[in-house]
Design an enzyme around this catalytic site. Structure first.
Site, PDB file in Angstrom:
ATOM      1  CG  HIS A 230      44.517  44.309  40.486  1.00 53.17           C
ATOM      2  ND1 HIS A 230      44.249  44.284  41.681  1.00 53.17           N
ATOM      3  CD2 HIS A 230      43.689  43.284  40.051  1.00 53.17           C
ATOM      4  CE1 HIS A 230      43.103  43.621  42.100  1.00 53.17           C
ATOM      5  NE2 HIS A 230      42.891  43.059  40.868  1.00 53.17           N
TER       6      HIS A 230
HETATM    7  C1  UD1 Z   1      41.467  39.052  37.922  1.00 50.36           C
HETATM    8  C2  UD1 Z   1      40.243  39.230  38.305  1.00 50.36           C
HETATM    9  C3  UD1 Z   1      39.909  40.242  39.387  1.00 50.36           C
HETATM   10  C4  UD1 Z   1      40.682  39.858  40.367  1.00 50.36           C
HETATM   11  C5  UD1 Z   1      42.149  39.428  39.976  1.00 50.36           C
HETATM   12  C6  UD1 Z   1      42.942  39.099  41.156  1.00 50.36           C
HETATM   13  C7  UD1 Z   1      38.692  38.838  36.183  1.00 50.36           C
HETATM   14  C8  UD1 Z   1      37.675  39.632  35.181  1.00 50.36           C
HETATM   15  N1  UD1 Z   1      39.263  39.705  36.935  1.00 50.36           N
HETATM   16  O1  UD1 Z   1      42.085  40.204  37.308  1.00 50.36           O
HETATM   17  O2  UD1 Z   1      38.585  40.267  39.848  1.00 50.36           O
HETATM   18  O3  UD1 Z   1      40.701  40.836  41.536  1.00 50.36           O
HETATM   19  O4  UD1 Z   1      42.316  38.592  38.950  1.00 50.36           O
HETATM   20  O5  UD1 Z   1      44.667  39.200  40.818  1.00 50.36           O
HETATM   21  O6  UD1 Z   1      38.400  37.683  36.340  1.00 50.36           O
HETATM   22  N2  UD1 Z   1      48.885  38.276  33.873  1.00 50.36           N
HETATM   23  C9  UD1 Z   1      50.181  37.720  33.760  1.00 50.36           C
HETATM   24  N3  UD1 Z   1      50.259  36.749  34.497  1.00 50.36           N
HETATM   25  C10 UD1 Z   1      49.244  35.939  35.074  1.00 50.36           C
HETATM   26  C11 UD1 Z   1      48.089  36.649  35.050  1.00 50.36           C
HETATM   27  C12 UD1 Z   1      47.687  37.761  34.403  1.00 50.36           C
HETATM   28  O7  UD1 Z   1      51.065  38.537  33.419  1.00 50.36           O
HETATM   29  O8  UD1 Z   1      49.532  34.989  35.709  1.00 50.36           O
HETATM   30  C13 UD1 Z   1      48.606  39.532  32.992  1.00 50.36           C
HETATM   31  C14 UD1 Z   1      48.324  39.537  31.690  1.00 50.36           C
HETATM   32  O9  UD1 Z   1      48.799  40.651  30.948  1.00 50.36           O
HETATM   33  C15 UD1 Z   1      46.735  39.455  31.754  1.00 50.36           C
HETATM   34  C16 UD1 Z   1      46.692  40.437  32.678  1.00 50.36           C
HETATM   35  O10 UD1 Z   1      47.504  40.228  33.759  1.00 50.36           O
HETATM   36  O11 UD1 Z   1      46.146  40.076  30.654  1.00 50.36           O
HETATM   37  C17 UD1 Z   1      45.325  40.470  33.453  1.00 50.36           C
HETATM   38  O12 UD1 Z   1      44.828  39.185  33.895  1.00 50.36           O
HETATM   39  P1  UD1 Z   1      43.476  38.682  33.923  1.00 50.36           P
HETATM   40  O13 UD1 Z   1      43.556  37.308  34.464  1.00 50.36           O
HETATM   41  O14 UD1 Z   1      42.556  38.674  32.885  1.00 50.36           O
HETATM   42  O15 UD1 Z   1      42.937  39.732  35.234  1.00 50.36           O
HETATM   43  P2  UD1 Z   1      43.530  40.284  36.532  1.00 50.36           P
HETATM   44  O16 UD1 Z   1      43.655  41.837  36.179  1.00 50.36           O
HETATM   45  O17 UD1 Z   1      44.556  39.463  36.854  1.00 50.36           O
END
Ligand code: UD1
Length: 383
Positions: A230
Site C-alpha cells: 500500500h
Molecule cells: C496511511 C499512513 C501510512 C500507514 C497506512 C496504514 C500517512 C502519510 N500514511 O497510509 O503510514 O502505513 O495509513 O494503512 O499518514 N482510502 C480509502 N478509504 C479509507 C482510507 C483511505 O479509500 O478509509 C484511500 C483513498 O484513496 C486515500 C488513500 O487510500 O486517498 C490513501 O489514504 P491515506 O490515509 O492518505 O494514507 P494510507 O495510504 O492509508
C-alpha cells in the site's frame, strides 16, 4: 466536534462531607486515525482503564472505511472514540491542515494533561503539532524509528513529531539510539512495543481457529503467501506497481493479496487490472484477528507494511519486504525478514525456508507484551 451519541467522560465529584477533595484522574488524550494506530490503541486503552486514567480518544477520520476502522474498535474491544473529526482523505497538506484546525478545538475543549500520538501518520503529526502549540505536553508512542529516507511521508512525520514531543516512548534499544543521536536522549524512555502486547493476546485467542483464507479460499495451511502492498513508494509509480504485481502473480505458490483501498485506487488510476491471475488471488482487507490467523497459517508474508513485518517476526513466519529499507532492522538482522526489489529477487526471497529460531538473548527485541502498562506508568509518574 463531539459526537452527539457519545457521552463525555465524567470528572469525579468532590468528596462528600467536606473532607479533602480527591485528585481528579490524569486525563490523557489519544489521537488516532489510521488502521495501525487502532491496533496500538487497544492495549493502551486497556492499560489506561486499569490505571484509572481518564482516556479521551480522538479519531481524526483519516481512515473511514469500516474495514479499516470501525471493525478494529469492535474486534479489539476499544472504547468508542469520544471525538470523531471526520477529516477523510486528501493531499498531505489538505489532510494534515484540516486535522490541525480541528485538533486545536478539541484539545482546547477537552483540556487533557497529556496528548499521546502514535506512530508516523499524518494524524500523528497533526496531533503533536496542535498540542505542542497549545502548550499541552506531548508523548510520542513508537518514537525513534527511522528509515533515513526523507522522501517517505512517514519519515518526515516521525522526525518532526519526535522533535516536538516532550516524552519519547520508544519500542527498542535501536530507537533509543536514534533519538540519542539527534540529541533527544533526555526525553527518551524504552517501553517495549505495544504491538507485541496486542499480537500475543490475539495470537492466543485465534490459535486453533481456521483462517478465513484457509477456510474460505480452499487453500492448505502452509501453502500460500499472504501479501499487502500500500505504500506510496510502491503504488504511486505505475511501472513499479505493475512489476510488484507481476512478481506476485509469477510465484510458484498461491499469493493472497489483501487489497488496501490505496492499492485499489492507484491500480484504477494507472489502468492496472487488480484481479486474480497466475498465482495471485485478490482479497479484501481482513479484520485484525483474521489477519493474524491468516498470517499464522501462511508459509510467508510479502509486504511493505511496517506493522506486518513485525507481526510476521513475532509469529515466526518468514517475511519478504518490498522496500529498500526498514525501520524494524532487528527482523532483518535475525534473518526473518528480507528486503527486496520486485522481480527475481522478490520471487527467490518469497520461496526461502524459515531460518533458525534466534538465540534466547536475541529472541524478543520488541518487548515482553507489557509495553502499554509501562506507558501508563510513565505518564502517571509525570502527572
Ligand atoms: C496511511 C499512513 C501510512 C500507514 C497506512 C496504514 C500517512 C502519510 N500514511 O497510509 O503510514 O502505513 O495509513 O494503512 O499518514 N482510502 C480509502 N478509504 C479509507 C482510507 C483511505 O479509500 O478509509 C484511500 C483513498 O484513496 C486515500 C488513500 O487510500 O486517498 C490513501 O489514504 P491515506 O490515509 O492518505 O494514507 P494510507 O495510504 O492509508
Amino acid at each position: 466536534m463531539s459526537r452527539p451519541d457519545t457521552p463525555r467522560p465524567s470528572r469525579p465529584s468532590p468528596a462528600p462531607g467536606g473532607s479533602a477533595p480527591s485528585r481528579p484522574p490524569l486525563r490523557v488524550m489519544s489521537v488516532v486515525g489510521a488502521r495501525p494506530q487502532f491496533v496500538k490503541l487497544a492495549p493502551i486503552d486497556r492499560a489506561f482503564s486499569a490505571a484509572g486514567i481518564d482516556h479521551v480518544i480522538v479519531h481524526t477520520g483519516q481512515h473511514y472505511d469500516p474495514l479499516l476502522s470501525d471493525i478494529f474498535f469492535s474486534d479489539l474491544g476499544i472504547s468508542a472514540p469520544d471525538e470523531h473529526l471526520g477529516i477523510g482523505s486528501g493531499t498531505h497538506g489538505a489532510q494534515t491542515g484540516a486535522m490541525l484546525a480541528a485538533m486545536d478545538e478539541v484539545i482546547t475543549e477537552r483540556a487533557p494533561q497529556w496528548v499521546l500520538v502514535y506512530g508516523d501518520t499524518n494524524s500523528t503529526l497533526a496531533g503533536a503539532l496542535s498540542a505542542v502549540k497549545l502548550h499541552v505536553p506531548v508523548a510520542h508512542l513508537e518514537a525513534g524509528l527511522r528509515s533515513f529516507d526523507r522522501r517517505m511521508p512517514e519519515e518526515i512525520n516521525r522526525v518532526l513529531t519526535d522533535h516536538a514531543a516532550d516524552l519519547l516512548l520508544t519500542p527498542t534499544a535501536v530507537g533509543a539510539r536514534h533519538l540519542a543521536d539527534e540529541g533527544l536522549a533526555a526525553r527518551t524512555v524504552v517501553v517495549g512495543d505495544v504491538m507485541t502486547d496486542v499480537l500475543l493476546d490475539v495470537r492466543d485467542r485465534v490459535a486453533g481457529s481456521p483462517s478465513p483464507i484457509v477456510a474460505g479460499m480452499g487453500l492448505e495451511p502452509g501453502s500460500y503467501s499472504l501479501a499487502t502492498i500500500h505504500r506510496a513508494e510502491n503504488t504511486d509509480d505505475a511501472g513499479r506497481l505493475g512489476a510488484i504485481l507481476d512478481s506476485l502473480a509469477g510465484l510458484g505458490h498461491p499469493v493472497v493479496l489483501l487489497a488496501h483501498p490505496r492499492l485499489v485506487a492507484k491500480c484504477s488510476e494507472h489502468g492496472i487490472a487488480l484481479a486474480d491471475r497466475g498465482s495471485l488471488r485478490v482479497h479484501s482487507p481482513l479484520p485484525y484477528p483474521e489477519l493474524i490467523a491468516s498470517a499464522l497459517a501462511a508459509r510467508g508474508v510479502i509486504t511493505d507494511s511496517g506493522g506486518l513485518q513485525k507481526e510476521a517476526f513475532l509469529l515466526r513466519v518468514p517475511c519478504t519486504t518490498v522496500r529498500p529499507v526498514t525501520e524494524w532492522v532487528e527482523t532483518v538482522e535475525l534473518g526473518w525478514n528480507a528486503l527486496v526489489e520486485p522481480g527475481p529477487d522478490l520471487v527467490r526471497a518469497a520461496c526461502r525456508p524459515a531460518p533458525d529460531e534466534p538465540a534466547p538473548q536475541e529472541a524478543h527485541p520488541y518487548g515482553d507484551g507489557r509495553a502499554a502498562e509501562r506507558v501508563a506508568a510513565e505518564l502517571a509518574s509525570r502527572a
